[in-house]
Structure formats: C-alpha cells, structure tokens
Write a protein that holds these residues in place. Structure first.
Motif, PDB file in Angstrom:
ATOM      1  N   UNK A 102      66.675  69.511  41.421  1.00  0.00           N
ATOM      2  CA  UNK A 102      66.037  70.548  41.755  1.00  0.00           C
ATOM      3  C   UNK A 102      66.846  71.706  42.020  1.00  0.00           C
ATOM      4  N   UNK A 103      66.256  72.954  42.001  1.00  0.00           N
ATOM      5  CA  UNK A 103      67.180  74.135  42.336  1.00  0.00           C
ATOM      6  C   UNK A 103      66.163  74.778  43.519  1.00  0.00           C
ATOM      7  N   UNK A 104      66.856  75.057  44.716  1.00  0.00           N
ATOM      8  CA  UNK A 104      66.082  75.716  45.915  1.00  0.00           C
ATOM      9  C   UNK A 104      66.079  77.134  45.388  1.00  0.00           C
ATOM     10  N   UNK A 105      64.969  77.705  45.137  1.00  0.00           N
ATOM     11  CA  UNK A 105      64.596  79.036  44.981  1.00  0.00           C
ATOM     12  C   UNK A 105      64.503  79.830  46.350  1.00  0.00           C
ATOM     13  N   UNK A 106      63.728  79.276  47.004  1.00  0.00           N
ATOM     14  CA  UNK A 106      63.231  79.846  48.466  1.00  0.00           C
ATOM     15  C   UNK A 106      63.097  78.790  49.299  1.00  0.00           C
ATOM     16  N   UNK A 107      63.347  79.200  50.797  1.00  0.00           N
ATOM     17  CA  UNK A 107      63.166  78.182  51.723  1.00  0.00           C
ATOM     18  C   UNK A 107      62.190  76.788  51.399  1.00  0.00           C
ATOM     19  N   UNK A 108      61.021  77.091  50.913  1.00  0.00           N
ATOM     20  CA  UNK A 108      60.131  76.235  50.701  1.00  0.00           C
ATOM     21  C   UNK A 108      59.607  75.966  49.155  1.00  0.00           C
ATOM     22  N   UNK A 109      60.423  76.638  48.293  1.00  0.00           N
ATOM     23  CA  UNK A 109      60.007  76.546  46.787  1.00  0.00           C
ATOM     24  C   UNK A 109      61.340  75.869  45.999  1.00  0.00           C
ATOM     25  N   UNK A 110      60.930  74.780  45.513  1.00  0.00           N
ATOM     26  CA  UNK A 110      61.999  74.102  44.597  1.00  0.00           C
ATOM     27  C   UNK A 110      61.482  73.957  43.108  1.00  0.00           C
ATOM     28  N   UNK A 111      62.670  74.541  42.241  1.00  0.00           N
ATOM     29  CA  UNK A 111      62.116  74.164  40.790  1.00  0.00           C
ATOM     30  C   UNK A 111      62.824  73.030  40.190  1.00  0.00           C
ATOM     31  N   UNK A 112      62.156  72.345  39.453  1.00  0.00           N
ATOM     32  CA  UNK A 112      62.596  70.950  38.952  1.00  0.00           C
ATOM     33  C   UNK A 112      63.514  71.491  37.650  1.00  0.00           C
TER      34      UNK A 112
END
Length: 775
Positions: free
Chosen positions: A271-281
């Motif tokens: 997963x990539x942490x795009x924003x503090x509470x938002x992750x992209x698989x």
C-alpha cells in the motif's frame, strides 16, 4: 514484622480417601482406576426392538423405550412409523440413589393424547451380573415383551443390563440418573465428560525483503510504501520504506500464530500512503499456508518472488484478476523450532517445540483423580432456590479434560481419573472448577457464561515420584469485595517417573527450545503472539461439542495475569524484600561481629579467619561443607504437601477495596473522571518511587564503570596509581600477610573505628555517573 498464620479455612488439608475400592494392588480395576473412589452404577443398554405390534389407526407405531428404576426414568428417542427401531442408548443409575429392587424397561407408542403401552421387561437387581473392565462388554440379548400380568406379547427388545463402575467404557456416553432433570440431547451433551486437544500452533515468520515495479496512480510524487499482512484476525504492517521509489526495500520480520489445520490464507497487500488516513493498494497476494516451508533450526529458508495482483470484482461476473508486472520478494516459513506460548510463562504446562521431530522422550506419567468437592458456594438461583451445577476442567500440555457436570449439588462427587504424559518436570497442571450455566441446551441460556468457582495449580517438580498425594485444596477467588473461599476440591495426584536419569538430565537443559535463545523474540512480540495464541485456542475449543467456552479457556490460561494490579505489585515488592531479607540479615550479623556485640562469637570468627588465611586451600571446601550442612539441617523441615494458593503472599487478605475495584476495572477504564484522577496520581507517586530506586541502582553501576573511563580524570588517575601500588605490594608481600592485615582491619574493635564513612566508600560516592546528562 511477624506474619500471623493463615486461617484454617485457606489451608491445605491432607485426607485419607478409600481409593480404588481398597482392593489389593494387582486387581484389574485398581490398576486402571486406583486414584479415585469406586462408584457403583447399574447400566442398561437398550439396543433395538423388532416385530412391534401396530397401535395406530394407520397400522404402524412410533416406538420409544422407557427405563425406570424407582423414581428415576430415562427415555430413548422415538422413531416414527417403525416397527423395528434401533436406539443403541445407554442408561446409568447411581447405586447410592437406588430405592427399588426392580428395573422396568417399557416399550411405548408415542401418541398425541396418551402414549400406548406396548409391553415391558422386568429385572430383579439381585440377579444382575457384575462387569469389571478390561472384561469385554456384556453381550445384549433378545427379551420377549410381557404385559403387566406377565403374559407374553408380540415383539422383542434387545437389552444388556449389568453392574459396573465409572471405569466402564459406557460411562462417558451414558444418560445418568444424577442428571434426570436435564432435558434435551443438546443439554445432555453439555454435561458429559470429555477430553479435548489444543490445536497444534506454529509461529509463521514473514520476512518482507523488497518489491519491484510498483505502479502508483500518481507518478509525480515519491511513493510512501508499506506492506500490510493479515492472517485471520491478526494484522501487522511494516514501516514505510525509506527508499521512496517504485522499488522499495524493507527487510523486516512479521510474526504470526497459525493453527493446524490451516484454514486461513496469508494475505499481503502493498500500500501507498497518499494522505495521513488514506492508503492506496498497489497490489495483493494470497498465500496458502499448506505449501509454506517448515523450518526446524536456524538454517535460512530460500526466499521467493511473488506476483502482486489487483483484484477487480465486476457485478454479475466472476472475480477477474488483472495481472501486473509488480512483484514482492519474501522469505516465508513456519517455525517448528519454537514453543508457541499460549499460557502464562510462570504456569506453563508444556515447553516442547512445535515440530514433533524435535521432541525428546517422555520422562514419566502424571495421573490425577478428581474425587469430589465440598462446601461449594451457591452460584445461581433456579426455581426460587440457590443451586450449583459444578464440573471440573484440568489442563496439562495440549490435553484438556472436562468432568461430567453434577446437577444441583454443593458436594459433587466426580471420581474421574485422567492421565498425561510428562516431558518436563518443571511444568504446572491447572485444575479449575466451574458452574454450568448451559443446562437448557445449546446457547439458550441468553448468552450466559459459566461461572468460575476457583482453581488449583500444582508444579510437578514439587512432587515426590510414585507418591499418591490426597489433599483437599481451598478454592479461592478474588472478588471486588475481597478474597473469598468458594469451597474445597479433593484431588489425588501421582507423578510416576519412568527414567530417573532422563529426569535428572532435564535439569541441565534450557527451559525453552534452543531457537528461543539463538533467535530470541522481543518481549513485545511474545506478548502479542501469546494474545493471538490464546484467542486461537479459545476459538477452536469453543467449536467442540460440548464447547469448552471462551471464559473457561481464558481463566485456565491466566489471560489477565500481565495486567497492572496494585495488589500484585505490592505482593511482588514483598517477595523481593523476602529474597533480600536473607542477605540483609547476613549483613547485620557481620556488622555485629565487627562491632564486637558478642565478643565470644567475634573471637571464634577471628580463629576461623586465621585458619583460612594460613591454609587458603581450605576456603572453598569450608564454604561447600557449610552449605552441605545447612542443606542436611533443612531436610527435617522439607515441605510434605504440594504448594497451594497463599492469600497472604498474594496480598489478597487485606487488599484495599479501591485497589480491588481498580483491578477489576475494564481496559480501557469504565470509571468516572474523579476516580481515574485519584488512581492516576497514586500511580504517579508509586512510579516515582520505583523510578528513584531503579535510578539509584543504575547510578551505582555507572560509578563502577567510571573508575576506568577517565570521565573524572583525577579520580581515574588516583585509581590507576592505587592499582599500580597495590600490584607491587601484593607482588612482594605474601598473600597471607595481606589477607591477615585486611581481615583484622575489618574486624577491629569499635574503639579503633571512626564514626565517619571509610575512605574507599567516600571515594566511590564521589565518582561521576550519567545522572549529570539526564534532562
């Protein structure tokens, strides 16, 4: 401070039960069931019937059998429209409660209004044969049905009737007259004795090394990539990779607990942490554990590349997988060289590694006879009166046993015997007593939980081999109102050693398997893994029939033993003081010698000291001889009984109500803000004292280190010069002279002593420590 002796209520009592029927050793029954009192039962096996007459208008019958002995009546299930039913059910009537001389076995036809009588068979109890295992079971016979006047009717029933004991194979599965009030097959299953096995647990090690060719949606930023791994309810994640690229590296270990049979897949997502509470698989992969390599030692397992896929679910169609070029490099293995801790480490009953290939031979056998309990507290109200339906659970190694439930009795008699193989004497068996709240069958008890009545722990290494210990143990439970005795349990315990040499050899071996020392797990890891292991064990055992419920398993495994408790902290503090008490008393005794408080003793010490200096080769033999004599002297006061729960040692007999309330509080807390503020302030004051003590110990250690560290150049220079002078003096002066002068100086009379501290002590206290660097 003098401790008053514990009240008799909380003490261990030795008993002399009538074990094995008091028969001579070598009797068939005594060799198999010799640690319990014999209980006589009348067994009735109802097998089947044939050629039953039609009773209904339809020309068929719905037959069932009724077994009646005095006031006790047991019935088989009924079959619809069947004249040749097969029941194959066993009924057991306790001899203690029999009030009749005749046994009636009646066949009836199930009807809406009134069940029709189809015939019966009568048995005179004085004519019934006895059976003692390991004799083969009694063969059932056909009996013609009769009417109430003794005239033969159409139809036959196949039966076997015999006298036996609880050692009979039919005993565990039988319907018991003791449980006559319990209705329904579900409820009957809930009261039977059973043996359970814990699932085989493995540690699963996932070494996440690197990933390649990841495809983040936003190519304009550096990706912050981590790996999330899940196995069932366990979820762990790596740190965010420092190499912020599409080829990130981690080289991080994640540890899970897996249980055979392996039902869940290991699921990994990058997963990539795009924003503090938002992750992209960025990609996922699922790995079945059946195909994972098993490692027995510290040899590394080969790493592998796994393809990462993005799962796309389209409605109305099957799950499609869009292949990516992304892949992840990992080393995954099931660790067979560790012991998976599911119990509190202080009370472990098993320390073997997971892989059977690494097991050593057993060193003996543990036999436990669960005899009875008395004085049990009423646990619930049924039909307006207080009652208790008690059963026992014993746990040692992977084998759990559960006795049958004795209905509505404050003095239940189980008289059941169980056996375990022993692989290590330094292990503990736990025996708990519980109140059955599921007698209505299934989970109809509105989510009721079985109540704990108390438990007993026995460490095998404290038992003499081949001796039968028959004791009554107090069942003590801590309540928010204080410690309470819930009754006493009566046990017979015997530890038989098959090889004394093997057992003595065990004392030279490490406690845990060697992988725990070669590749140790951190304390945090062990805590987390133990929590997962207890969850898995309680979940698997609660799926058995009858279930061994979650609250039972957690109480037996001491799940909450690592939680903060003021009472436990005090108890541990007093234990430490007890340990140091001996050293302190030796120090005080030596100080009295030096101060000539008892001149005769001091003169004798001078003579002994003189002999040891003139003949230094006698120093070590004298020390060991003294220890030997102390050991032999203490043999007279050796403990004769197994250890048991001590309320005074646990600080349970005089704990403050608020401290107990804090111990029983939920985590996180459910109390109001004022109470929490008061407890927090109290915790801070105690922690401050602990912090000071730990800091003082660290300071003394750092002063020793600074002797040669040149942190204080003058002090180190003085110490180095002193060492040089001491070396020269010791080189030219005979050792006996130096020892004599030192000894006589230490033992000098108070007239030659100063009130001020000595020079070496003053020098040591002036040395720098790292306290100066503390913020």
């Amino acid at each position: 401070m003098m401790h008053r002796p514990p009240p008799d209520d909380f003490s261990l009592k030795e008993t002399k039960p009538h074990l094995g029927g008091g028969k001579v050793t070598g009797d068939k029954l005594t060799s198999t069931y010799d640690l319990v009192e014999q209980m006589q039962y009348l067994y009735v096996r109802v097998v089947k019937a044939r050629d039953l007459p039609a009773k209904d208008v339809t020309g068929s019958c719905d037959p069932y059998a009724e077994v009646r002995l005095g006031n006790y009546k047991g019935t088989t299930r009924h079959f619809e429209k069947k004249s040749n039913p097969e029941w194959n059910q066993v009924f057991a009537f306790s001899r203690d409660r029999i009030q009749s001389t005749m046994l009636e076995v009646t066949v009836k036809d199930k009807d809406l209004m009134k069940d029709d009588f189809m015939g019966w068979v009568l048995f005179d109890l004085t004519e019934v044969p006895k059976r003692v295992p390991p004799d083969s079971p009694l063969a059932p016979q056909w009996y013609r049905l009769e009417d109430r006047k003794g005239i033969k009717l159409k139809g036959e029933i196949m039966l076997a009737v015999w006298w036996g004991t609880q050692a009979d194979e039919a005993f565990p599965e039988a319907w018991h007259s003791d449980a006559a009030t319990v209705g329904g097959t579900d409820a009957l299953a809930n009261i039977r004795s059973k043996v359970y096995l814990s699932p085989k647990l493995w540690y699963l090690r996932v070494n996440v090394i690197e990933a390649q060719d990841l495809m983040p949606s936003d190519r304009t930023r550096f990706p912050e990539v981590f790996v999330k791994a899940g196995l069932g309810h366990q979820v762990l994640r790596t740190r965010v990779s420092m190499s912020k690229s599409i080829n990130p590296m981690w080289n991080e270990d994640l540890m899970f607990v897996a249980a055979e049979p392996f039902e869940e897949h290991l699921v990994l997502s990058v997963e990539d942490r795009i924003a503090p509470n938002k992750d992209e698989i960025l990609g996922m992969c699922a790995i079945p554990l059946q195909y994972v390599d098993r490692r027995l030692d510290s040899k590394p397992i080969n790493s592998r590349w796994f393809n990462l896929e993005k799962h796309v679910v389209i409605e109305g169609e099957k799950k499609k997988e869009v292949k990516f070029a992304s892949r992840i490099h990992m080393r995954i293995c099931l660790e067979g060289g560790y012991h998976v801790l599911d119990e509190s480490t202080h009370y472990s009953s098993d320390l073997r590694p997971t892989a059977k290939q690494l097991w050593k031979n057993s060193i003996g056998v543990l036999e436990v006879g669960i005899l009875s309990a008395h004085g049990l507290s009423p646990m619930k109200t049924k039909d307006g009166r207080a009652t208790t339906d008690a059963y026992c659970v014993a746990k040692y190694g992977t084998k759990w046993v559960r006795t049958r439930t004795i209905i509505d009795s404050f003095t239940p008699k189980w008289n059941e015997q169980y056996t375990w193989e022993v692989f290590d004497p330094c292990t503990v068996i736990t025996i708990g007593v519980f109140d059955n709240c599921h007698l209505q069958g299934g989970d109809k008890g509105n989510g009721a939980r079985d109540s704990r009545i108390g438990k007993v722990r026995i460490r095998l290494s404290t038992l003499e081999a081949d001796r039968v210990y028959t004791h009554s143990y107090p069942l003590l439970v801590l309540h928010p109102s204080g410690v309470k005795k819930m009754g006493e349990i009566h046990l017979a315990v015997r530890f038989t050693c098959s090889s004394l040499l093997n057992m003595m050899h065990m004392y030279s071996q490490p406690l845990l398997p060697k992988m725990h020392y070669i590749h140790p797990l951190t304390v945090t890891q062990l805590d987390s893994l133990r929590h997962q292991a207890t969850q898995i064990v309680s979940m698997r055992l609660s799926r058995a029939e009858p279930p061994l419920r979650k609250e039972i398993v957690e109480y037996m495994l001491d799940v909450g033993s690592h939680m903060w408790s003021m009472r436990r902290s005090k108890a541990n503090f007093f234990r430490i003081m007890g340990v140091f008490g001996g050293l302190i008393s030796v120090g005080k005794w030596f100080e009295q010698i030096c101060n000539w408080k008892n001149p005769i003793t001091t003169v004798l010490i001078h003579i002994l000291f003189l002999i040891l200096v003139l003949y230094p080769e006698l120093i070590l033999p004298t020390i060991f001889l003294y220890l030997f004599l102390i050991g032999v002297w203490y043999y007279r006061w050796r403990p004769k009984n197994p250890p048991h729960m001590d309320t005074r040692l646990s600080c349970a007999d005089n704990a403050h109500p608020d401290e107990l309330d804090e111990e029983f509080d939920t985590f996180p807390t459910s109390r109001n803000a004022d109470v929490i503020r008061m407890r927090y302030d109290r915790l801070r004051s105690i922690s401050g004292r602990i912090q000071t003590v730990v800091g003082d110990l660290a300071t003394q250690g750092e002063r020793f280190q600074s002797l040669l560290s040149w942190r204080d150049p003058r002090a180190t220079a003085l110490f180095v010069i002193f060492c040089l002078i001491a070396a020269i003096v010791l080189y030219v002066t005979p050792f006996q002279v130096v020892a004599l002068l030192t000894g006589f100086y230490v033992l000098r009379h108070p007239r030659f002593r100063h009130k001020l501290p000595s020079v070496p002590l003053n020098f040591f206290r002036r040395l720098p420590a790292r306290t100066d660097c503390m913020l």
